[in-house]
Scaffold this motif. Structure first.
Motif, PDB file in Angstrom:
ATOM      1  N   VAL A 128      35.744  36.865  36.657  1.00 47.97           N
ATOM      2  CA  VAL A 128      34.913  37.970  36.858  1.00 47.97           C
ATOM      3  C   VAL A 128      33.344  37.866  36.709  1.00 47.97           C
ATOM      4  O   VAL A 128      32.467  38.261  37.574  1.00 47.97           O
ATOM      5  N   LYS A 129      33.016  37.313  35.399  1.00 46.33           N
ATOM      6  CA  LYS A 129      31.609  36.790  35.325  1.00 46.33           C
ATOM      7  C   LYS A 129      30.976  35.884  36.184  1.00 46.33           C
ATOM      8  O   LYS A 129      29.616  36.162  36.706  1.00 46.33           O
ATOM      9  N   THR A 132      30.478  37.705  39.654  1.00 46.21           N
ATOM     10  CA  THR A 132      29.279  38.654  39.612  1.00 46.21           C
ATOM     11  C   THR A 132      28.195  37.850  39.556  1.00 46.21           C
ATOM     12  O   THR A 132      27.164  38.193  40.510  1.00 46.21           O
ATOM     13  N   ASN A 133      27.848  36.777  38.913  1.00 45.45           N
ATOM     14  CA  ASN A 133      26.568  36.121  39.099  1.00 45.45           C
ATOM     15  C   ASN A 133      26.387  35.541  40.348  1.00 45.45           C
ATOM     16  O   ASN A 133      25.152  35.180  40.448  1.00 45.45           O
TER      17      ASN A 133
END
Length: 335
Positions: A128-129, A132-133
């Motif tokens: 997810v991180k 998202t980035n």
């Protein structure tokens, strides 16, 4: 019809001759014509195939997606990758480890699918991180939808990554770009290589030793898959891959432009060390580990080169053979 006398009115009865039958006047003509061909299963509203197709179209409309990147097109089985069923050429990477590795190596992706109410372990959090980035859309879906994306027998563990098809260059366009940049062309072409890890290793070696591109045939050859992209360790983002509809014809077109076609084969009549034409524009052609170069490609080569190896070793795989040759050419060009 009968008259007032009770006798049939003249002309009201058609007499039949022996063996003759009275026709219907064409009342059943439409019935005789039939109803035409049977519609496909997916075109019949009551059929399960039609319902599956409609569900896939709805899911594709919801997922959206971004284009314009040069992606790898992953293939494989459970926990790796497979082709999507949504009607496009995108493919799906499934499984928590596979998805996280794909995101770490910056494989271009358009959508990250996450199962609703998934357990957020370290791998899910990292996926997810990173997504998202990188600005990759994250779509929460129910598990039946992930089951559909993973396919029969696929293992998704609540995560799937949609990857659009790789955008291949054209071999001649690739040559023009290198010439315009003022560099001496150095390409690697694959003849019958089907292992994506070999392709990934060749892309990585091409980038490491000053090559400008890799050429793969359209048929009977591996394409830029998720596995190839990961094996390249990011080099696939820097080294373009061109696709040849016919490898032999593409090699001939390059020869007409002054490119020297160098084939690799254990029985070659030229030894690799000390090539006296290393400073020329070169395309190295690597064959499959089992069959080697095809006959037509061998006949097209300007020279067939062999790599001296120990007698105890029968042959080198395509990735290693290409790496050794690229290194030797880079060394000779630097002298």
């Amino acid at each position: 019809m009968k008259g007032s006398s009770g006798k049939p009115r003249a002309g009201a009865v058609r007499k039949k001759g022996k063996g003759q039958k009275v026709g219907t006047g064409g009342h059943s003509r439409k019935a005789l014509e039939g109803k035409g061909p049977t519609p496909k299963a997916e075109d019949r509203p009551y059929h399960q195939a039609h319902k599956r197709k409609a569900a896939a179209e709805r899911a594709a409309a919801k997922s959206g997606g971004r284009g314009g990147q040069r992606p790898g097109a992953p293939r494989g089985a459970s926990g790796a990758a497979r082709r999507a069923k949504s009607g496009d050429e995108s493919e799906i990477v499934t499984g928590r480890n596979a998805v996280v590795e794909a995101l770490r190596t910056r494989i271009p992706a358009t959508t990250l699918y996450i199962a609703a109410r998934i357990e957020m372990d370290d791998r899910v959090k990292e996926a997810v991180k990173v997504a998202t980035n990188r600005g990759i859309p994250i779509l929460e879906v129910m598990r039946p939808e992930l089951d559909r994306l993973a396919g029969e027998g696929g293992v998704h563990q609540g995560l799937a990554l949609k990857v659009p098809p790789y955008e291949y260059a054209h071999p001649v366009d690739l040559l023009d770009e290198v010439i315009d940049s003022g560099e001496t062309p150095l390409f690697v072409a694959l003849d019958g290589v089907t292992d994506p890890r070999n392709l990934g290793a060749i892309i990585r070696s091409t980038a490491a030793f000053g090559g400008q591109g890799v050429i793969v045939p359209q048929r009977r050859s591996v394409g830029v898959t998720a596995s190839a992209w990961k094996t390249s360790a990011g080099a696939a983002a820097r080294v373009p891959v061109a696709m040849a509809s016919n490898l032999t014809q593409s090699l001939k077109a390059l020869k007409e432009r002054g490119v020297f076609v160098l084939g690799l084969d254990g029985g070659g009549d030229v030894s690799l060390p000390g090539l006296d034409f290393a400073d020329r524009p070169i395309v190295i052609v690597v064959g499959s580990e089992g069959k080697g170069l095809s006959r037509l490609v061998t006949e097209t080569c300007d020279a067939v080169v062999s790599i001296p190896i120990s007698a105890a070793t029968e042959s080198l795989n395509a990735g290693i053979a290409a790496s050794v040759t690229l290194y030797e050419i880079a060394k000779l060009r630097a002298e």
